[in-house]
Design an enzyme around this catalytic site. Sequence first.
Site, PDB file in Angstrom:
ATOM      1  N   SER A 112     -10.673 -12.937  14.289  1.00 38.46           N
ATOM      2  CA  SER A 112     -10.766 -11.588  14.507  1.00 38.46           C
ATOM      3  C   SER A 112     -11.386 -11.287  16.007  1.00 38.46           C
ATOM      4  CB  SER A 112     -11.598 -10.876  13.408  1.00 38.46           C
ATOM      5  OG  SER A 112     -12.138  -9.536  13.797  1.00 38.46           O
TER       6      SER A 112
ATOM      7  N   GLN B 241      -6.819 -12.264  16.916  1.00 38.37           N
ATOM      8  CA  GLN B 241      -6.336 -10.809  16.861  1.00 38.37           C
ATOM      9  C   GLN B 241      -7.098  -9.949  17.801  1.00 38.37           C
ATOM     10  OE1 GLN B 241      -9.115  -8.513  14.865  1.00 38.37           O
ATOM     11  NE2 GLN B 241      -7.740  -6.747  15.613  1.00 38.37           N
TER      12      GLN B 241
ATOM     13  N   TYR C  46      -7.734  -5.552  19.219  1.00 40.46           N
ATOM     14  CA  TYR C  46      -7.579  -4.187  19.192  1.00 40.46           C
ATOM     15  C   TYR C  46      -7.258  -4.110  20.665  1.00 40.46           C
ATOM     16  CZ  TYR C  46      -9.278  -3.715  14.500  1.00 40.46           C
ATOM     17  OH  TYR C  46      -9.516  -3.757  13.220  1.00 40.46           O
TER      18      TYR C  46
ATOM     19  N   THR D 150      -3.632  -5.375  16.479  1.00 41.11           N
ATOM     20  CA  THR D 150      -3.701  -4.515  15.329  1.00 41.11           C
ATOM     21  C   THR D 150      -3.354  -3.200  15.842  1.00 41.11           C
ATOM     22  OG1 THR D 150      -5.116  -6.083  14.242  1.00 41.11           O
ATOM     23  CG2 THR D 150      -5.338  -3.557  13.617  1.00 41.11           C
TER      24      THR D 150
ATOM     25  N   LYS E  50       0.339  -6.054  13.863  1.00 41.40           N
ATOM     26  CA  LYS E  50      -0.283  -5.953  12.375  1.00 41.40           C
ATOM     27  C   LYS E  50      -0.506  -4.544  12.301  1.00 41.40           C
ATOM     28  CE  LYS E  50      -4.166  -7.732  10.097  1.00 41.40           C
ATOM     29  NZ  LYS E  50      -5.234  -6.458   9.706  1.00 41.40           N
TER      30      LYS E  50
ATOM     31  N   HIS F  83      -3.946  -2.997   6.361  1.00 44.23           N
ATOM     32  CA  HIS F  83      -5.351  -3.114   6.563  1.00 44.23           C
ATOM     33  C   HIS F  83      -6.333  -3.373   5.239  1.00 44.23           C
ATOM     34  CE1 HIS F  83      -7.762  -3.108  10.571  1.00 44.23           C
ATOM     35  NE2 HIS F  83      -8.650  -3.073   9.722  1.00 44.23           N
TER      36      HIS F  83
ATOM     37  N   GLY G 185      -3.748  -7.560  -0.957  1.00 49.78           N
ATOM     38  CA  GLY G 185      -3.756  -7.719  -2.505  1.00 49.78           C
ATOM     39  C   GLY G 185      -3.239  -9.088  -3.047  1.00 49.78           C
TER      40      GLY G 185
ATOM     41  N   ARG H  79     -10.118 -10.452   1.930  1.00 45.69           N
ATOM     42  CA  ARG H  79     -11.244 -10.302   1.041  1.00 45.69           C
ATOM     43  C   ARG H  79     -11.511 -11.418   0.426  1.00 45.69           C
ATOM     44  NH1 ARG H  79      -9.020  -5.351   0.741  1.00 45.69           N
ATOM     45  NH2 ARG H  79     -10.172  -3.580   1.318  1.00 45.69           N
TER      46      ARG H  79
END
Length: 376
Positions: free
Chosen positions: A105, A134, A136, A162, A228, A252, A285, A307
């Site tokens: 990240s 990644q 931004y 992203t 992304k 996200h 998920g 997560r």
Amino acid sequence: MLMTVQDFEAAARTRLDPVHADFIAGGAADEITVRANEEAFRRLRLLPRVLRGSTARTPEITLLGSRARTPVLLSPTAFHKLVCSEGELATARAAAAAGAIMIVSMASTVAVEAIARAARDAGADGDPAPLWFQLYLQPDLEFTEALVRRATAAGCAALVVTVDSPVRGAHERDLRNGFLDLPDGLRCEHMADPRQDGRVRPIAMSPEISWEHLDWLRGITSLPILLKGVLHPEDARLAVRHGADGLVLSNHGGRQLDTVPATIELLPEMYAAVGGRVPIVLDGGVRRGTDVVKALALGASAVGIGRPVMWALAEGGEKGVRRLLELLREEFDQALALCGARGVTDLGPDLVRAPAWGPAPPFPGAEAVRPDGAVS
Ligand SMILES: Cc1cc2nc3c(=O)[nH]c(=O)nc-3n(C[C@H](O)[C@H](O)[C@H](O)COP(=O)(O)O)c2cc1C
Ligand SMILES: CC(C)CC(=O)C(=O)O
């Protein structure tokens, strides 16, 4: 005993400050999309093949030139030091040991150079999969370019931009908890600006970012670029036209716009939109080996987990993340075997059944039977 991804979450919660657990688990607004991601996987059914002699199975993939020993990537997640003192170093070692691609990240609490070193050292006798980075896109293009150069020099093999964050999602749990900043002593290492004596800048989520910025990025790097957070099939087509090399089909983890569909529900449509021209990585998920099979069967080239990595890191640091990745590898392998598949290329949409909305259609021939049992 830690037997499932869910067990990691339960174990992590006993160790974590509840405010930090909320930061990880939470999503935007009513968290409808957070729940939808997992529920959509649960609704899909697998339809296995039999007697296919699938003894020699391999979970290996090659994605945009990056070889990995598992189709499960580590999606970019911010602030690993919030849950483990070694932070991203521990995560990177575990990913390297498992041969899993880790997407670092931009909001990491360890700098990419140190993360890359940790990954190389941990993977010395194995075959570490490369790191990806990644980003931004910051309106300050000079700063953004310097960061791209840093990630490239550190050995990152792809850039993941992203694009679902023109503004930050409404993280109401964090607002209620007053969790608005990193605790003292932690900082986003990549946001230290050398032009301003190392002052740490806030990450700009900027609505001014447009396709022109992507064109600019395409012009300053030869690394593969993945977008992304593209959810609309028309944007997927545009992404390909603007030279994106891949997509991360992601909402996200339900942390940006609430009430968007589950990613797995969108996958068939997105796959059709890009028509196989670029690979699709899906996240959101994914909790079971069967989820990995479902996503690959419906056209994803790989999946990402967010997560679960944070929970495993909080539970057991490097060892925790290693165990998590091993667990998903075992579950994936078992699901492959039970589907009669030897690897990723044996998986197709014929193996997945989506439940019909509304009443189920009659069985063929059943329409001839009247409710009273009489045959017409
Ligand atoms: C704690 C946390 C931090 C995250 N940080 C980032 C980030 O810095 N950049 C980014 O693009 N996505 C970030 N994400 C989103 C993840 O990359 C990923 O899309 C999402 O977590 C996948 O869903 P899952 O958590 O259900 O696996 C973050 C997600 C979480 C839970
Ligand atoms: C630092 C944040 C921008 C990390 C993020 O993307 C998230 O929390 O979902």
